[in-house]
Design a protein around this motif. Sequence first.
Motif, PDB file in Angstrom:
ATOM      1  N   PRO A  52     -26.924  -7.661  10.129  1.00  0.00           N
ATOM      2  CA  PRO A  52     -28.336  -7.283  10.246  1.00  0.00           C
ATOM      3  C   PRO A  52     -28.494  -5.883  10.838  1.00  0.00           C
ATOM      4  N   TYR A  53     -29.443  -5.137  10.313  1.00  0.00           N
ATOM      5  CA  TYR A  53     -29.687  -3.784  10.799  1.00  0.00           C
ATOM      6  C   TYR A  53     -30.005  -3.776  12.290  1.00  0.00           C
ATOM      7  N   VAL A  54     -30.766  -4.755  12.730  1.00  0.00           N
ATOM      8  CA  VAL A  54     -31.140  -4.809  14.146  1.00  0.00           C
ATOM      9  C   VAL A  54     -29.903  -4.952  15.022  1.00  0.00           C
ATOM     10  N   ASP A  55     -28.939  -5.758  14.587  1.00  0.00           N
ATOM     11  CA  ASP A  55     -27.707  -5.918  15.358  1.00  0.00           C
ATOM     12  C   ASP A  55     -26.935  -4.604  15.439  1.00  0.00           C
ATOM     13  N   GLN A  56     -26.959  -3.838  14.345  1.00  0.00           N
ATOM     14  CA  GLN A  56     -26.292  -2.536  14.357  1.00  0.00           C
ATOM     15  C   GLN A  56     -26.962  -1.588  15.343  1.00  0.00           C
ATOM     16  N   VAL A  70     -18.077  12.918  22.000  1.00  0.00           N
ATOM     17  CA  VAL A  70     -17.969  12.695  20.557  1.00  0.00           C
ATOM     18  C   VAL A  70     -17.637  11.230  20.321  1.00  0.00           C
ATOM     19  N   CYS A  71     -18.421  10.572  19.471  1.00  0.00           N
ATOM     20  CA  CYS A  71     -18.170   9.188  19.051  1.00  0.00           C
ATOM     21  C   CYS A  71     -17.901   9.212  17.548  1.00  0.00           C
ATOM     22  N   VAL A  72     -16.760   8.725  17.107  1.00  0.00           N
ATOM     23  CA  VAL A  72     -16.466   8.683  15.676  1.00  0.00           C
ATOM     24  C   VAL A  72     -16.747   7.278  15.159  1.00  0.00           C
ATOM     25  N   SER A  73     -17.623   7.204  14.172  1.00  0.00           N
ATOM     26  CA  SER A  73     -18.057   5.912  13.651  1.00  0.00           C
ATOM     27  C   SER A  73     -18.111   5.977  12.132  1.00  0.00           C
ATOM     28  N   HIS A  74     -19.035   5.226  11.529  1.00  0.00           N
ATOM     29  CA  HIS A  74     -19.080   5.023  10.095  1.00  0.00           C
ATOM     30  C   HIS A  74     -20.498   5.242   9.582  1.00  0.00           C
ATOM     31  N   GLN A  75     -20.605   5.512   8.298  1.00  0.00           N
ATOM     32  CA  GLN A  75     -21.863   5.980   7.730  1.00  0.00           C
ATOM     33  C   GLN A  75     -23.068   5.088   8.032  1.00  0.00           C
ATOM     34  N   LEU A  76     -22.982   3.816   7.675  1.00  0.00           N
ATOM     35  CA  LEU A  76     -24.151   2.948   7.815  1.00  0.00           C
ATOM     36  C   LEU A  76     -24.605   2.788   9.271  1.00  0.00           C
ATOM     37  N   PRO A  77     -23.722   2.444  10.210  1.00  0.00           N
ATOM     38  CA  PRO A  77     -24.194   2.327  11.596  1.00  0.00           C
ATOM     39  C   PRO A  77     -24.794   3.619  12.146  1.00  0.00           C
ATOM     40  N   ILE A  78     -24.217   4.768  11.741  1.00  0.00           N
ATOM     41  CA  ILE A  78     -24.762   6.055  12.208  1.00  0.00           C
ATOM     42  C   ILE A  78     -26.165   6.250  11.658  1.00  0.00           C
ATOM     43  N   TRP A  79     -26.331   5.997  10.368  1.00  0.00           N
ATOM     44  CA  TRP A  79     -27.651   6.207   9.764  1.00  0.00           C
ATOM     45  C   TRP A  79     -28.694   5.246  10.331  1.00  0.00           C
ATOM     46  N   ILE A  80     -28.275   4.024  10.582  1.00  0.00           N
ATOM     47  CA  ILE A  80     -29.208   3.030  11.107  1.00  0.00           C
ATOM     48  C   ILE A  80     -29.669   3.401  12.514  1.00  0.00           C
ATOM     49  N   GLU A 121     -35.400   7.862  15.269  1.00  0.00           N
ATOM     50  CA  GLU A 121     -36.434   8.690  14.652  1.00  0.00           C
ATOM     51  C   GLU A 121     -37.602   7.863  14.119  1.00  0.00           C
ATOM     52  N   ARG A 122     -37.600   6.582  14.437  1.00  0.00           N
ATOM     53  CA  ARG A 122     -38.707   5.670  14.147  1.00  0.00           C
ATOM     54  C   ARG A 122     -38.997   5.527  12.654  1.00  0.00           C
ATOM     55  N   ARG A 123     -37.911   5.455  11.877  1.00  0.00           N
ATOM     56  CA  ARG A 123     -38.029   5.159  10.459  1.00  0.00           C
ATOM     57  C   ARG A 123     -37.695   3.698  10.225  1.00  0.00           C
ATOM     58  N   ARG A 124     -38.127   3.165   9.101  1.00  0.00           N
ATOM     59  CA  ARG A 124     -37.744   1.803   8.747  1.00  0.00           C
ATOM     60  C   ARG A 124     -36.228   1.744   8.581  1.00  0.00           C
ATOM     61  N   LEU A 125     -35.651   0.593   8.869  1.00  0.00           N
ATOM     62  CA  LEU A 125     -34.202   0.462   8.817  1.00  0.00           C
ATOM     63  C   LEU A 125     -33.686   0.185   7.404  1.00  0.00           C
ATOM     64  N   TRP A 126     -34.431  -0.525   6.593  1.00  0.00           N
ATOM     65  CA  TRP A 126     -34.001  -0.746   5.217  1.00  0.00           C
ATOM     66  C   TRP A 126     -34.232   0.548   4.433  1.00  0.00           C
ATOM     67  N   HIS A 127     -33.333   0.836   3.477  1.00  0.00           N
ATOM     68  CA  HIS A 127     -33.353   2.156   2.856  1.00  0.00           C
ATOM     69  C   HIS A 127     -32.500   2.152   1.591  1.00  0.00           C
ATOM     70  N   ASP A 128     -32.577   3.240   0.844  1.00  0.00           N
ATOM     71  CA  ASP A 128     -31.737   3.477  -0.325  1.00  0.00           C
ATOM     72  C   ASP A 128     -30.446   4.146   0.164  1.00  0.00           C
ATOM     73  N   PRO A 129     -29.277   3.501  -0.003  1.00  0.00           N
ATOM     74  CA  PRO A 129     -28.026   4.078   0.491  1.00  0.00           C
ATOM     75  C   PRO A 129     -27.745   5.480  -0.034  1.00  0.00           C
TER      76      PRO A 129
END
Length: 228
Positions: A126-130, A151-161, A167-175
């Motif tokens: 779930p996005y909220v868990d991320q 510096v924290c090295v992570s992965h695309q989806l968790p970073i974007w979420i 930035e107060r955007r919706r969490l669901w999105h077009d990858p």
Amino acid sequence: MTQSENDITVVHVMRHGEVHNPEGVLYGRLPGYHLSDLGRQMADRVAEHLADRDITHVVASPLERAQETAAPIAKAHGLDVASDERLIEAANVFQGKTFGVGDGALRKPGNWRHLTNPFRPSWGEPYVDQVVRMMAALGRARDAARGHEAVCVSHQLPIWIVRSFVERRRLWHDPRRRQCTLASLTSFTFRGDRIVSVGYSEPARDLVPPHLRAGVKPVKGAAKGYGA
């Protein structure tokens, strides 16, 4: 006001470099996926970019590709790479499969039950868990580098979420529209414990294959980039 409330701390959250993945597998949290030669070049480039910054803490997801990306940055600052499970890739039921543009995955009835709810999402963590775990990881890095940079090295989806949340955007999105290309830096500036700004940069952009750059529409037959 105490000194800690006035401290400016920057936490750079970096996506790892390119991974050696000739089969185009959605590798997710699977072990054994390492940086390609190009990915190592990306990591070195970002280390050079950050060489003059006041970095006092480097931490990465426990997955090999993240640890390998963090290594040259830590070395340039005389630091060890710490590990934080909260920076790990998002869980995904399609892990270990090829699942991308043109491979027919969406036409397989067995996959449909995992595609019913894009808002949660139904196919993975779930996005909220991320958000919860990534915000906790950012807070830990901020505290470890208080008044300096981390510096924290992570992965695309968790970073974007986590960026979308801040930035107060919706969490669901077009990858396809994530602004989080390989070896990019999403930088959170804290005043005390509060995030006051978010920046984004791509120090290794010229090394990133054109079809994997942020915001570029996936090309049929090209290497998969989802969940990386």
